[in-house]
Motif scaffolding. Sequence first.
Motif, PDB file in Angstrom:
ATOM      1  N   THR A 205       0.997  -1.179   0.253  1.00 37.06           N
ATOM      2  CA  THR A 205       0.275  -0.164  -0.164  1.00 37.06           C
ATOM      3  C   THR A 205       0.691   1.080  -0.275  1.00 37.06           C
ATOM      4  OG1 THR A 205      -1.858  -1.302   1.610  1.00 37.06           O
ATOM      5  CG2 THR A 205      -2.113   0.904   1.427  1.00 37.06           C
ATOM      6  N   ASN A 206       0.772   1.754  -1.136  1.00 36.67           N
ATOM      7  CA  ASN A 206       1.614   3.158  -0.803  1.00 36.67           C
ATOM      8  C   ASN A 206       0.409   4.289  -0.169  1.00 36.67           C
ATOM      9  OD1 ASN A 206       2.298   5.327  -1.973  1.00 36.67           O
ATOM     10  ND2 ASN A 206       3.406   4.928  -3.515  1.00 36.67           N
ATOM     11  N   ILE A 207       0.439   4.825   0.849  1.00 34.94           N
ATOM     12  CA  ILE A 207      -0.097   6.348   1.588  1.00 34.94           C
ATOM     13  C   ILE A 207      -0.145   7.148   0.493  1.00 34.94           C
ATOM     14  CG2 ILE A 207      -0.264   7.395   3.331  1.00 34.94           C
ATOM     15  CD1 ILE A 207      -0.527   4.139   4.429  1.00 34.94           C
ATOM     16  N   ALA A 208       0.566   7.047  -0.018  1.00 33.68           N
ATOM     17  CA  ALA A 208       0.590   8.838  -0.814  1.00 33.68           C
ATOM     18  C   ALA A 208      -0.113   8.824  -2.134  1.00 33.68           C
ATOM     19  CB  ALA A 208       2.331   9.516  -1.477  1.00 33.68           C
ATOM     20  N   LEU A 209      -0.851   7.352  -2.723  1.00 29.44           N
ATOM     21  CA  LEU A 209      -1.367   7.418  -3.554  1.00 29.44           C
ATOM     22  C   LEU A 209      -3.109   7.585  -2.409  1.00 29.44           C
ATOM     23  CD1 LEU A 209       0.352   4.445  -5.399  1.00 29.44           C
ATOM     24  CD2 LEU A 209      -0.633   7.145  -6.350  1.00 29.44           C
ATOM     25  N   TRP A 210      -3.271   7.026  -1.444  1.00 27.95           N
ATOM     26  CA  TRP A 210      -4.429   6.863  -0.787  1.00 27.95           C
ATOM     27  C   TRP A 210      -4.678   8.505  -0.403  1.00 27.95           C
ATOM     28  CZ3 TRP A 210      -8.041   3.951  -0.671  1.00 27.95           C
ATOM     29  CH2 TRP A 210      -7.486   2.155  -0.461  1.00 27.95           C
ATOM     30  N   GLU A 211      -3.806   9.005  -0.200  1.00 25.09           N
ATOM     31  CA  GLU A 211      -4.151  10.595   0.274  1.00 25.09           C
ATOM     32  C   GLU A 211      -4.241  11.000  -1.119  1.00 25.09           C
ATOM     33  OE1 GLU A 211      -3.801  12.461   3.123  1.00 25.09           O
ATOM     34  OE2 GLU A 211      -3.889  10.141   4.148  1.00 25.09           O
ATOM     35  N   ALA A 212      -3.676  10.780  -2.342  1.00 26.05           N
ATOM     36  CA  ALA A 212      -4.256  11.434  -3.733  1.00 26.05           C
ATOM     37  C   ALA A 212      -5.622  10.965  -3.817  1.00 26.05           C
ATOM     38  CB  ALA A 212      -3.130  10.894  -4.862  1.00 26.05           C
ATOM     39  N   GLU A 213      -6.031  10.412  -3.930  1.00 21.85           N
ATOM     40  CA  GLU A 213      -7.655   9.302  -3.767  1.00 21.85           C
ATOM     41  C   GLU A 213      -8.494   9.614  -3.132  1.00 21.85           C
ATOM     42  OE1 GLU A 213     -10.370   6.792  -5.608  1.00 21.85           O
ATOM     43  OE2 GLU A 213      -8.357   7.622  -6.417  1.00 21.85           O
ATOM     44  N   LYS A 214      -7.780  10.001  -1.816  1.00 24.36           N
ATOM     45  CA  LYS A 214      -9.320  10.458  -0.519  1.00 24.36           C
ATOM     46  C   LYS A 214      -8.986  12.231  -1.316  1.00 24.36           C
ATOM     47  CE  LYS A 214      -7.038  10.312   3.272  1.00 24.36           C
ATOM     48  NZ  LYS A 214      -7.369  10.082   4.611  1.00 24.36           N
ATOM     49  N   GLN A 215      -7.667  12.789  -1.700  1.00 27.46           N
ATOM     50  CA  GLN A 215      -8.800  14.274  -2.209  1.00 27.46           C
ATOM     51  C   GLN A 215      -9.755  14.551  -3.263  1.00 27.46           C
ATOM     52  OE1 GLN A 215      -4.615  15.832  -2.798  1.00 27.46           O
ATOM     53  NE2 GLN A 215      -4.122  16.014  -0.721  1.00 27.46           N
ATOM     54  N   PHE A 216      -9.136  13.961  -4.552  1.00 27.97           N
ATOM     55  CA  PHE A 216     -10.124  13.595  -5.533  1.00 27.97           C
ATOM     56  C   PHE A 216     -11.592  13.399  -5.534  1.00 27.97           C
ATOM     57  CE2 PHE A 216     -11.554  10.231  -8.730  1.00 27.97           C
ATOM     58  CZ  PHE A 216     -12.121  11.506  -9.881  1.00 27.97           C
ATOM     59  N   ILE A 217     -11.626  11.911  -4.559  1.00 32.53           N
ATOM     60  CA  ILE A 217     -13.338  11.922  -3.748  1.00 32.53           C
ATOM     61  C   ILE A 217     -13.174  12.750  -2.810  1.00 32.53           C
ATOM     62  CG2 ILE A 217     -14.343  10.478  -1.851  1.00 32.53           C
ATOM     63  CD1 ILE A 217     -12.758   7.995  -2.472  1.00 32.53           C
ATOM     64  N   ASN A 218     -12.886  14.044  -2.375  1.00 30.88           N
ATOM     65  CA  ASN A 218     -13.559  15.048  -1.810  1.00 30.88           C
ATOM     66  C   ASN A 218     -13.725  16.722  -2.408  1.00 30.88           C
ATOM     67  OD1 ASN A 218     -13.634  14.077   0.655  1.00 30.88           O
ATOM     68  ND2 ASN A 218     -11.580  14.752   1.371  1.00 30.88           N
ATOM     69  N   SER A 219     -12.795  16.750  -4.164  1.00 31.54           N
ATOM     70  CA  SER A 219     -13.232  17.003  -4.616  1.00 31.54           C
ATOM     71  C   SER A 219     -14.237  17.158  -5.355  1.00 31.54           C
ATOM     72  CB  SER A 219     -12.044  17.416  -5.617  1.00 31.54           C
ATOM     73  OG  SER A 219     -12.131  16.226  -6.749  1.00 31.54           O
ATOM     74  N   ILE A 220     -14.528  15.792  -5.787  1.00 31.83           N
ATOM     75  CA  ILE A 220     -15.551  15.624  -6.651  1.00 31.83           C
ATOM     76  C   ILE A 220     -17.216  15.953  -5.503  1.00 31.83           C
ATOM     77  CG2 ILE A 220     -17.781  13.514  -7.181  1.00 31.83           C
ATOM     78  CD1 ILE A 220     -14.563  12.304  -8.526  1.00 31.83           C
ATOM     79  N   LYS A 221     -17.001  15.418  -3.954  1.00 36.65           N
ATOM     80  CA  LYS A 221     -17.520  15.484  -3.391  1.00 36.65           C
ATOM     81  C   LYS A 221     -18.252  16.626  -3.018  1.00 36.65           C
ATOM     82  CE  LYS A 221     -17.331  13.441   0.428  1.00 36.65           C
ATOM     83  NZ  LYS A 221     -16.873  12.434   2.031  1.00 36.65           N
ATOM     84  N   ASN A 222     -16.974  18.262  -2.486  1.00 31.79           N
ATOM     85  CA  ASN A 222     -17.565  19.278  -2.671  1.00 31.79           C
ATOM     86  C   ASN A 222     -17.878  20.272  -3.775  1.00 31.79           C
ATOM     87  OD1 ASN A 222     -16.975  18.801   0.066  1.00 31.79           O
ATOM     88  ND2 ASN A 222     -14.230  19.573  -0.973  1.00 31.79           N
ATOM     89  N   ARG A 223     -18.092  19.531  -4.839  1.00 38.54           N
ATOM     90  CA  ARG A 223     -18.098  20.115  -6.114  1.00 38.54           C
ATOM     91  C   ARG A 223     -19.516  20.679  -5.392  1.00 38.54           C
ATOM     92  NH1 ARG A 223     -16.473  16.498 -11.461  1.00 38.54           N
ATOM     93  NH2 ARG A 223     -14.262  16.842 -10.824  1.00 38.54           N
ATOM     94  N   ASN A 224     -20.266  22.291  -6.818  1.00 37.42           N
ATOM     95  CA  ASN A 224     -21.361  22.536  -6.332  1.00 37.42           C
ATOM     96  C   ASN A 224     -22.325  21.522  -7.168  1.00 37.42           C
ATOM     97  OD1 ASN A 224     -20.417  25.021  -4.777  1.00 37.42           O
ATOM     98  ND2 ASN A 224     -20.071  26.282  -6.905  1.00 37.42           N
ATOM     99  N   TYR A 225     -23.632  22.137  -6.881  1.00 37.72           N
ATOM    100  CA  TYR A 225     -24.732  21.094  -7.610  1.00 37.72           C
ATOM    101  C   TYR A 225     -24.528  21.749  -9.186  1.00 37.72           C
ATOM    102  CZ  TYR A 225     -29.168  19.099  -9.008  1.00 37.72           C
ATOM    103  OH  TYR A 225     -30.555  19.508  -9.578  1.00 37.72           O
ATOM    104  N   LEU A 226     -24.706  20.831  -9.671  1.00 44.39           N
ATOM    105  CA  LEU A 226     -25.540  21.654 -11.523  1.00 44.39           C
ATOM    106  C   LEU A 226     -26.852  20.864 -11.564  1.00 44.39           C
ATOM    107  CD1 LEU A 226     -21.723  20.204 -12.911  1.00 44.39           C
ATOM    108  CD2 LEU A 226     -22.659  22.682 -12.010  1.00 44.39           C
TER     109      LEU A 226
END
Length: 99
Positions: A41-62
Amino acid sequence: MIHQKSEVSKEAIAQQASISEAEIIRQAIDLHISSIPASQTNIALWEAEKQFINSIKNRNYLPVGRDWRREDLYKQKKSDRFLSSRSDKKVCLLYPFCC
């Protein structure tokens, strides 16, 4: 269920080594587990994945729907997530148990 051949071997080894049959089983399990490679397991990749997920979750509703397609996510992640540990086998470092 232990096969007859294994049962006989276990009993013989336990008697020769003067230890219990349960100890023989514990040692066999420990030996087997120790031969399994640790997760890569590469922790840096997990952190990048969490950031990606949060960026999608935090998008404004379209009101017209989302601005991304599932296929695009698969293409993006699949191209980034595989690193080769050996030339004959690819290892998925982002999701170590899925591939």
